[in-house]
Every structure is written in structure tokens, then in C-alpha cells.
Design a protein around this motif. Structure first.
Motif, PDB file in Angstrom:
ATOM      1  N   THR A  27     -90.448  11.096  77.390  1.00 40.98           N
ATOM      2  CA  THR A  27     -90.750  12.082  78.354  1.00 40.98           C
ATOM      3  C   THR A  27     -90.122  11.520  79.622  1.00 40.98           C
ATOM      4  O   THR A  27     -90.909  10.537  80.027  1.00 40.98           O
ATOM      5  N   GLY A  28     -89.588  12.386  80.469  1.00 37.13           N
ATOM      6  CA  GLY A  28     -89.100  11.685  81.583  1.00 37.13           C
ATOM      7  C   GLY A  28     -88.064  12.609  82.299  1.00 37.13           C
ATOM      8  O   GLY A  28     -87.758  13.592  82.096  1.00 37.13           O
ATOM      9  N   SER A  29     -87.146  11.881  83.254  1.00 37.68           N
ATOM     10  CA  SER A  29     -86.305  12.657  84.000  1.00 37.68           C
ATOM     11  C   SER A  29     -85.078  12.965  83.266  1.00 37.68           C
ATOM     12  O   SER A  29     -84.596  12.353  82.162  1.00 37.68           O
ATOM     13  N   ILE A  30     -84.126  13.893  83.534  1.00 32.28           N
ATOM     14  CA  ILE A  30     -82.971  14.405  82.936  1.00 32.28           C
ATOM     15  C   ILE A  30     -82.028  13.301  82.887  1.00 32.28           C
ATOM     16  O   ILE A  30     -81.460  12.981  81.875  1.00 32.28           O
ATOM     17  N   ALA A  31     -81.879  12.651  83.970  1.00 26.53           N
ATOM     18  CA  ALA A  31     -80.825  11.652  84.160  1.00 26.53           C
ATOM     19  C   ALA A  31     -81.143  10.163  83.232  1.00 26.53           C
ATOM     20  O   ALA A  31     -80.319   9.805  82.572  1.00 26.53           O
ATOM     21  N   GLU A  90     -80.609  21.385  79.666  1.00 25.48           N
ATOM     22  CA  GLU A  90     -80.865  19.906  79.803  1.00 25.48           C
ATOM     23  C   GLU A  90     -82.149  19.479  79.996  1.00 25.48           C
ATOM     24  O   GLU A  90     -82.629  18.345  80.499  1.00 25.48           O
ATOM     25  N   SER A  91     -83.102  20.428  79.721  1.00 27.46           N
ATOM     26  CA  SER A  91     -84.581  20.034  79.632  1.00 27.46           C
ATOM     27  C   SER A  91     -84.956  19.425  78.497  1.00 27.46           C
ATOM     28  O   SER A  91     -86.161  18.920  78.344  1.00 27.46           O
ATOM     29  N   GLY A  92     -84.142  19.180  77.402  1.00 27.93           N
ATOM     30  CA  GLY A  92     -84.492  18.605  76.282  1.00 27.93           C
ATOM     31  C   GLY A  92     -83.884  18.696  74.992  1.00 27.93           C
ATOM     32  O   GLY A  92     -83.073  19.600  74.875  1.00 27.93           O
ATOM     33  N   ILE A  93     -84.109  17.867  74.016  1.00 28.65           N
ATOM     34  CA  ILE A  93     -83.741  17.889  72.700  1.00 28.65           C
ATOM     35  C   ILE A  93     -84.900  17.857  71.796  1.00 28.65           C
ATOM     36  O   ILE A  93     -85.806  17.071  71.825  1.00 28.65           O
ATOM     37  N   LEU A 148     -77.983   5.717  65.553  1.00 33.51           N
ATOM     38  CA  LEU A 148     -78.384   7.285  65.124  1.00 33.51           C
ATOM     39  C   LEU A 148     -79.900   7.264  64.817  1.00 33.51           C
ATOM     40  O   LEU A 148     -80.351   8.068  64.192  1.00 33.51           O
ATOM     41  N   LYS A 149     -80.753   6.661  65.585  1.00 35.32           N
ATOM     42  CA  LYS A 149     -82.250   6.885  65.723  1.00 35.32           C
ATOM     43  C   LYS A 149     -82.442   8.244  66.309  1.00 35.32           C
ATOM     44  O   LYS A 149     -81.781   9.022  67.026  1.00 35.32           O
ATOM     45  N   ARG A 150     -83.372   8.976  65.622  1.00 36.06           N
ATOM     46  CA  ARG A 150     -84.037  10.250  65.961  1.00 36.06           C
ATOM     47  C   ARG A 150     -84.288  10.075  67.437  1.00 36.06           C
ATOM     48  O   ARG A 150     -84.909   9.108  67.893  1.00 36.06           O
ATOM     49  N   VAL A 151     -84.277  11.317  68.187  1.00 33.95           N
ATOM     50  CA  VAL A 151     -84.804  11.463  69.528  1.00 33.95           C
ATOM     51  C   VAL A 151     -85.429  12.783  69.694  1.00 33.95           C
ATOM     52  O   VAL A 151     -85.065  13.851  69.195  1.00 33.95           O
ATOM     53  N   THR A 152     -86.458  12.772  70.564  1.00 32.98           N
ATOM     54  CA  THR A 152     -87.040  13.818  71.205  1.00 32.98           C
ATOM     55  C   THR A 152     -87.119  13.711  72.528  1.00 32.98           C
ATOM     56  O   THR A 152     -87.423  12.627  73.023  1.00 32.98           O
ATOM     57  N   LEU A 153     -86.556  14.351  73.422  1.00 34.78           N
ATOM     58  CA  LEU A 153     -86.460  14.365  74.569  1.00 34.78           C
ATOM     59  C   LEU A 153     -87.171  15.481  75.336  1.00 34.78           C
ATOM     60  O   LEU A 153     -86.600  16.689  75.235  1.00 34.78           O
ATOM     61  N   GLU A 154     -88.139  15.185  76.230  1.00 35.07           N
ATOM     62  CA  GLU A 154     -88.857  16.338  77.025  1.00 35.07           C
ATOM     63  C   GLU A 154     -88.523  15.792  78.446  1.00 35.07           C
ATOM     64  O   GLU A 154     -89.132  14.871  79.101  1.00 35.07           O
ATOM     65  N   MET A 155     -87.492  16.566  79.162  1.00 31.96           N
ATOM     66  CA  MET A 155     -87.225  16.207  80.562  1.00 31.96           C
ATOM     67  C   MET A 155     -87.514  17.265  81.466  1.00 31.96           C
ATOM     68  O   MET A 155     -88.385  17.986  81.500  1.00 31.96           O
ATOM     69  N   GLY A 156     -86.925  17.073  82.651  1.00 31.51           N
ATOM     70  CA  GLY A 156     -87.280  17.998  83.914  1.00 31.51           C
ATOM     71  C   GLY A 156     -87.169  19.232  83.750  1.00 31.51           C
ATOM     72  O   GLY A 156     -86.454  19.686  83.086  1.00 31.51           O
ATOM     73  N   GLY A 157     -87.538  19.991  84.740  1.00 31.11           N
ATOM     74  CA  GLY A 157     -87.524  21.517  84.895  1.00 31.11           C
ATOM     75  C   GLY A 157     -87.434  22.087  86.199  1.00 31.11           C
ATOM     76  O   GLY A 157     -87.642  20.998  87.127  1.00 31.11           O
ATOM     77  N   ASN A 158     -86.728  23.121  86.289  1.00 31.87           N
ATOM     78  CA  ASN A 158     -86.764  23.770  87.682  1.00 31.87           C
ATOM     79  C   ASN A 158     -87.353  25.451  87.504  1.00 31.87           C
ATOM     80  O   ASN A 158     -86.396  26.379  87.664  1.00 31.87           O
ATOM     81  N   ASP A 159     -88.522  25.412  87.025  1.00 29.22           N
ATOM     82  CA  ASP A 159     -89.255  26.245  86.533  1.00 29.22           C
ATOM     83  C   ASP A 159     -89.331  27.556  87.570  1.00 29.22           C
ATOM     84  O   ASP A 159     -89.730  27.351  88.843  1.00 29.22           O
ATOM     85  N   ALA A 160     -88.974  28.848  87.233  1.00 35.67           N
ATOM     86  CA  ALA A 160     -88.897  30.053  88.002  1.00 35.67           C
ATOM     87  C   ALA A 160     -90.243  30.860  87.600  1.00 35.67           C
ATOM     88  O   ALA A 160     -90.621  30.926  86.477  1.00 35.67           O
TER      89      ALA A 160
END
Length: 480
Positions: free
Chosen positions: A228-232, A455-458, A245-257
Motif C-alpha cells: 500500500t503506497g504511491s503509484i510511483a 493505476e490505482s492498483g492490481i 513471479l511472486k504474487r502482488v497486491t497493489l493498493e496505490m494512490g487515488g484522485n477521487d472525484a
């Protein structure tokens, strides 16, 4: 009266937790009290050898922990909640020290994370699917991945450490938590406390500097990274994980409207929209970052939200009536100040707050600020400040405002506000984001899956579906 504490835990000394033991280091780093800018306690910097030892311990523990019946794993998690609850006041005070949050919000995180997140997960079951025809019976089961590396951010250090720990342990994985170097203290104590419940190697924590995260992402003994962190940074994590090839869960930034329809009750809605933008001083991945208000109510809504923002007191955690604390660290503080500088330089109108950040007691405090109708290409519209500054723009055409809301590389969350719920839901379904809230600002729950688009996550976590992020699917075909 709180129960007597069963274990002596010192909340002023901090260690890496490896193979069930406390481990120090030759070099140390420090968090910083964001209310004063002064250094806090020493934290040992984990070396590559420390990480290797932690991975070996986690791999060894996985062999037995993964074979423990799931109901027994749930019992261990319940026991951890009971033990943690004895120290909830200590964790509240520690969270205040490392984050500067107002006490009421720190209590909510410290007290609610274990009971809420773990409490929900222990009511879940790992699914199993059965298929049968004339030839075979096929059972699809879900098996634990192995060692999980949890790379956690600084904005909600307790919630997000426990939020990764709960599904990992329930599914039979072991976990190594890497807290942010800005907020290392609560996560290290969570892991220390966990040694009194779980076998050595099941829960570990390593603190460190900027070298530790990259070492974790390329380590061949770690089967999954939950980040959990920034998109970059998330892009770098994904690139590094691809090598093994390790599994990833990515929770990244938002620009929520937030889209505000013309039929809203302005006096009721404006304070809620303001809360969605400024809660935790805007340091929330799902905080509202852009507010679109129908042109027919734009001016009265602007006045109402400006009034609401003006009531949000900024100050120290225990100041009477305080609503917002400081920006958590100096790096982010300087980034937020950059949005003030850019907006002032370009002549944008500051509807509330001043056009520059004023120093306050040496801490990283920023007053809630609204920018009135900046252009679409402005930095305050196109980037995520992750601080208490937000733009307001009018809209007239529904299809056009949906396009504006979706015109971002991020897609984490959004909100739609209107009395006509059917219309609001119709708009919500056209927004390209993982979580949409109708007539509420973002209120996440571990009972519901959470993940981002674009780009907010996988992938994602939480809810029934979130358990599968810690599992491999395995199909066993038995022929008749």
C-alpha cells in the motif's frame, strides 16, 4: 476499569521481531513527531542478513502453520484480539505520537482495527468448489501462498498492518511486516505482542530504510508482496516482483472525484463532502481530491462547504475540539506546500484558508483549503496532493462531468451525491473506480472487497474475495 495486563510490554523501546525474538542492529533510524518536528525513539535498521533470517523463519513456520486447521488459526487470531485489547490505550498513545492524529481518530484506529478487521475475518471461510460429471469429480480448493511481505504506509499504520496480517494468517500464510520508516512504532509493537500468541516465524516485523523494501520485493523466499503506497513506488514494486513471479497486491494512490447533483440538500451535504476531503488532514488514499458541483447550486454550495471547512479545528491531538492533526512527515508537508505555491503563482482563487502555509509550533500543520474553480489542466486537478487542499469546479452536462471525473490515470474511489438515488447510482456505475459511494464520503469496511482500477492498483483485499489474494487455486480431478 481496564483489565490487568498479562504481559509486560515496553512502549518506549523498539526492536525488529525475527524468529520470535527481539533483534537490534548496528544502525538506527528515527520517526519524527509531526507536531514538533522532533525525533522520536530509535528503531533498528534491518540488514539483508536480518531479512534473510526472517524469511527462513517464515518459511519454516509456514510448513506447520499452513497445516493447522483453519478453525484453530481463527482461534489464534481471536486470542490475539483479546491480548491486543488489553493494550489498546497504549497503542492509541503510540499512534498519536507517531502520526499526530487527534485522539478521537487515533482511538478509532487503535481500538477498531483488531476487533473490526480480525473480528470480520474470523467469520469468513475459505471457499471450495465442486464440479462433477459422468467422468470425474473436480474439487477446486485454495491453498496458502507461503511467506507474505507486507509493505505498509504511514497514514494508517495500525489498520493496514493488521489488515494484511488477518487474511494472511487466516489462509495459512506467514507474514513479514515492513512498516513505513515514518511510522515504524505501532507495527513493531503489534508484531512483538503477536509473539505471545503465534508460533515463532508466523508474524515478524522488520523496520529499516529505503533499501529494505527493494530487498523484500526481489527476495526469492517471499511468495507475495502486499503493498500500500504511491503509484510511483507501486510500479517499482511490480517490476521487481516480476523477477521471481511472486504474487502482488497493489493498493496505490487515488484522485477521487465527488459529483454533487443539483437536488442535494446543500446544508446537509456540504459538511459531509468537506469531511470526505479533509478527514485525516487529507492523508487518505480514498479522500475526495476533486469536487464537481452542479452550476445551479455552485455558489451556495461553495459558501456552505467553505463554512464547514472553517469549523475544522487544526491542532494537537488533545486540544479541545480538534478535528485535524498535522501532515505526518516533512517530505509530504513540503509536497502539500507545493500545491499552495502553484495555485498562488497561477492566480487561482482561495475560497477558504490562506494562499500559503503558515508555520505552527515547528510542526507540519496545514489549514483546510478550497481552491475555487481552477482550470482542468491545473496541478491541483490533475495530481493527488494527499493533504488538506481540494479544488471545486462547476458542471452542467452529466456526460461531460463523468468524462472529467474519469479523466485521470487513477481509479481508486469516488462519490456521487443526490436525492434522486437512481440517478446517482446510474452515474456511479459509469465511474471508473474500484469503490463508489452514493450519498456518503468514502467509508471503507473490511467486510467488502477493496481494490483500485487503472493505476490505482492490481488486485485487492478484504471481503470474502480478498482472502483469495493470499491463496493459489488448486484443482484436484478424481476420475470415476
Amino acid at each position: 476499569m481496564s483489565p490487568s495486563k498479562t504481559i509486560n510490554i515496553d512502549f518506549t523501546t523498539f526492536h525488529n521481531i525475527i524468529d520470535g525474538k527481539q533483534r537490534d542492529a548496528k544502525t538506527y533510524t528515527n520517526g519524527v513527531d509531526p507536531t514538533t518536528g522532533e525525533k522520536s525513539w530509535d528503531v533498528p535498521v534491518a540488514t539483508e542478513q536480518d531479512l534473510n533470517d526472517a524469511v527462513r523463519s517464515a518459511q519454516k513456520a509456514f510448513e506447520s502453520w499452513s497445516q493447522v486447521p483453519v478453525e484453530e488459526r481463527k482461534d489464534k487470531l481471536r486470542a490475539f484480539v483479546d491480548l491486543y485489547t488489553e493494550y489498546k490505550e497504549d497503542f492509541t498513545n503510540l499512534l498519536i505520537k507517531e502520526s499526530g492524529k487527534p485522539r478521537a481518530f487515533a482511538q478509532r484506529e487503535a481500538e477498531g482495527s483488531a476487533a473490526g478487521v480480525i473480528g470480520h475475518h474470523v467469520n469468513l471461510n475459505i471457499p471450495e468448489e465442486r464440479y462433477e460429471d459422468d467422468e470425474r469429480v473436480a474439487i477446486t480448493r485454495y491453498t496458502p501462498l507461503g511467506v507474505v511481505g507486507a509493505i505498509c504506509p504511514w497514514n494508517f499504520p495500525i489498520t493496514l498492518s493488521i489488515g494484511k496480517m488477518a487474511p494472511a494468517l487466516l489462509t495459512g500464510c506467514t507474514i513479514i511486516i515492513k512498516p513505513s520508516p515514518f511510522t515504524p512504532y505501532t507495527a513493531l509493537k503489534i508484531a512483538e505482542l503477536a509473539q505471545n500468541v503465534f508460533p515463532p516465524g508466523v508474524v515478524q516485523a522488520v523496520g529499516g530504510d529505503d533499501k529494505l523494501g527493494p530487498m523484500m520485493t526481489v527476495h526469492p523466499g517471499i511468495s507475495k508482496i502486499s503493498f500500500t503506497g504511491s503509484i510511483a513506488t507501486g510500479k517499482k514494486v511490480m517490476e521487481a516482483c516480476a523477477k521471481t513471479l511472486k504474487r502482488v497486491t497493489l493498493e496505490m494512490g487515488g484522485n477521487d472525484a465527488a459529483i454533487v447533483l443539483p437536488d442535494v440538500d446543500i446544508e446537509k451535504t456540504a459538511p459531509q463532502v468537506a469531511m470526505g476531503a479533509f478527514m485525516n488532514s487529507g492523508q487518505v488514499c480514498v479522500a475526495t481530491k476533486r469536487i464537481y458541483v452542479h452550476e445551479s447550486i455552485y455558489e451556495p454550495f461553495l459558501q456552505a462547504i467553505t463554512k464547514a471547512a472553517g469549523t475544522f479545528k487544526v491542532g494537537l491531538s488533545d486540544d479541545p475540539g480538534v478535528m485535524l492533526g498535522p501532515i505526518q512527515n516533512k517530505m509530504q508537508y513540503e509536497r502539500v506546500k507545493g500545491f499552495f505555491t502553484d495555485s498562488k503563482k497561477n492566480g487561482y482563487k482561495f475560497a477558504t484558508g490562506k494562499d500559503e502555509v503558515e508555520e505552527m509550533n515547528g510542526g507540519f500543520f496545514v489549514q483546510p483549503t478550497i481552491i475555487d474553480n481552477p482550470p482542468n489542466e491545473s496541478r491541483i486537478i490533475t495530481e493527488e496532493p494527499f493533504g488538506p487542499i481540494v479544488p471545486l469546479q462547476p458542471w452542467s452536462d452529466e456526460a461531460e462531468v463523468i468524462r472529467r471525473a474519469n479523466n485521470t490515470n487513477a481509479g481508486l474511489a469516488a462519490s456521487v451525491w443526490g436525492k434522486d438515488v437512481a440517478r446517482a447510482e446510474k452515474i456511479a456505475k459509469q465511474l471508473d473506480a474500484g469503490s463508489i459511494f452514493v450519498n456518503s464520503f468514502s467509508k471503507l469496511t473490511p467486510k467488502v472487497f477493496f481494490g483500485g482500477h487503472k493505476e490505482s492498483g492490481i488486485g485487492g483485499e478484504w471481503g470474502n474475495l480478498g482472502l483469495l489474494a493470499y491463496c493459489n487455486a488448486q484443482c484436484i480431478h478424481t476420475f470415476k
